[in-house]
Design a protein around this motif. Structure first.
Motif, PDB file in Angstrom:
ATOM      1  N   GLN A   6      -7.511  39.151   3.572  1.00  0.00           N
ATOM      2  CA  GLN A   6      -6.738  38.577   4.989  1.00  0.00           C
ATOM      3  C   GLN A   6      -7.859  37.345   5.089  1.00  0.00           C
ATOM      4  O   GLN A   6      -8.907  37.472   5.260  1.00  0.00           O
ATOM      5  N   TRP A   7      -7.379  36.320   5.926  1.00  0.00           N
ATOM      6  CA  TRP A   7      -7.992  35.318   6.536  1.00  0.00           C
ATOM      7  C   TRP A   7      -7.488  34.748   7.707  1.00  0.00           C
ATOM      8  O   TRP A   7      -6.263  34.946   7.729  1.00  0.00           O
ATOM      9  N   PRO A   8      -8.249  34.359   8.379  1.00  0.00           N
ATOM     10  CA  PRO A   8      -9.391  34.612   8.649  1.00  0.00           C
ATOM     11  C   PRO A   8      -9.972  35.837   8.830  1.00  0.00           C
ATOM     12  O   PRO A   8      -9.228  36.677   9.337  1.00  0.00           O
ATOM     13  N   VAL A   9     -11.145  36.442   9.075  1.00  0.00           N
ATOM     14  CA  VAL A   9     -11.737  37.689   9.482  1.00  0.00           C
ATOM     15  C   VAL A   9     -11.579  37.743  11.136  1.00  0.00           C
ATOM     16  O   VAL A   9     -11.332  38.898  11.364  1.00  0.00           O
ATOM     17  N   GLU A  11     -10.800  35.076  14.990  1.00  0.00           N
ATOM     18  CA  GLU A  11     -10.386  34.051  15.417  1.00  0.00           C
ATOM     19  C   GLU A  11     -10.616  34.055  16.925  1.00  0.00           C
ATOM     20  O   GLU A  11     -10.095  35.149  17.609  1.00  0.00           O
ATOM     21  N   LEU A  21      -2.123  33.023  10.109  1.00  0.00           N
ATOM     22  CA  LEU A  21      -2.886  34.068   9.678  1.00  0.00           C
ATOM     23  C   LEU A  21      -2.294  34.369   8.207  1.00  0.00           C
ATOM     24  O   LEU A  21      -1.187  34.340   8.066  1.00  0.00           O
ATOM     25  N   THR A 108      -7.665  41.087  10.728  1.00  0.00           N
ATOM     26  CA  THR A 108      -7.887  39.718  11.533  1.00  0.00           C
ATOM     27  C   THR A 108      -7.994  40.051  12.841  1.00  0.00           C
ATOM     28  O   THR A 108      -7.059  40.704  13.317  1.00  0.00           O
TER      29      THR A 108
END
Lengths: 113, 112
Positions: A6-9, A11, A21, A108
């Motif tokens: 998953q990105w970002p970790v 925010e 996401l 995230t």
């Protein structure tokens, strides 16, 4: 072995700003994919699921949308963030037929200010 | 609709004592039941899943028995360990692959 990324970790975003996401599954073709939201100290709320490319079903919208542009990719987005969107967003996958176990990604963390 | 109820939001146990976390459910179908464990700042991980027959799933010393007559799937362990401290979720799948329902979670803290 299957891996889920998953990105970002994490925010930190402003109210009213857009959000995207991402989630990628490697090592499994045609998985069922899911988005969950977890408020701080809260339970897991299923938001969306998808069983195939281009098809997404909403469970609870919360002013969010989801898309599955590729077999291994699931995107969660909104054009305008609300304070209530803060929390932990988890992507999960399950095998396509006959089994129901879900495997979660690392998540995230989103903070909306 | 389908739902999962977990009792005891917070449970504190002394190391070595038995663990029992309650889970009851409502479902129109013959659901699959799961226990997930979530450690601090981590994603949930599958701990146990119910079988369609009468087998009792076991993992890391934990076990759970699906009782259809009482719609329950309680999580048990004979002796709690410090490393068992975590958030435990009971979850239900309606037997397809679309909808999963999670309980509110039970926070287990094991103290020396």
């Amino acid at each position: 072995a299957q891996t889920i990324h998953q990105w970002p970790v994490a925010e930190i975003k402003a109210v009213g700003s857009p959000l995207s996401l991402g989630c990628t599954i490697k090592g499994k073709s045609s998985p069922n994919l899911y988005w969950y939201w977890q408020a701080t100290g809260g339970t897991l709320q299923q938001l969306f699921y998808s069983i195939t490319v281009g098809q997404v079903e909403s469970v609870v919208q919360l002013n969010l949308s989801a898309s599955r542009p590729k077999d291994d990719q699931f995107i969660l987005s909104t054009e305008k963030l609300l304070l209530s969107h803060s929390g932990f967003y988890l992507c999960a996958w399950s095998p396509d037929w006959g089994q129901d176990t879900q495997y979660f990604g690392p998540g995230t963390r989103l903070l909306v200010l | 609709g389908d739902s999962v109820t977990q009792t005891e939001g917070l449970v504190t146990l002394t190391e070595g004592l038995p663990v029992m976390l309650n889970c009851t459910y409502q479902s129109t179908y013959s659901p699959f039941l799961f226990w997930y464990v979530q450690h601090l700042n981590e994603a949930p991980k599958l701990l146990l899943k119910s079988f369609t027959d009468n087998k009792r799933p076991e993992h890391q010393g934990f076990h759970a028995t699906l009782h259809k007559s009482s719609s329950s799937f309680h999580l048990q362990k004979s002796s709690a360990q410090l490393s068992d401290s975590a958030l435990y979720y009971c979850a239900l799948s309606d037997g397809g692959y679309q909808n999963f329902y999670f309980g509110k979670g039970t926070s287990l803290t094991v103290i020396p």
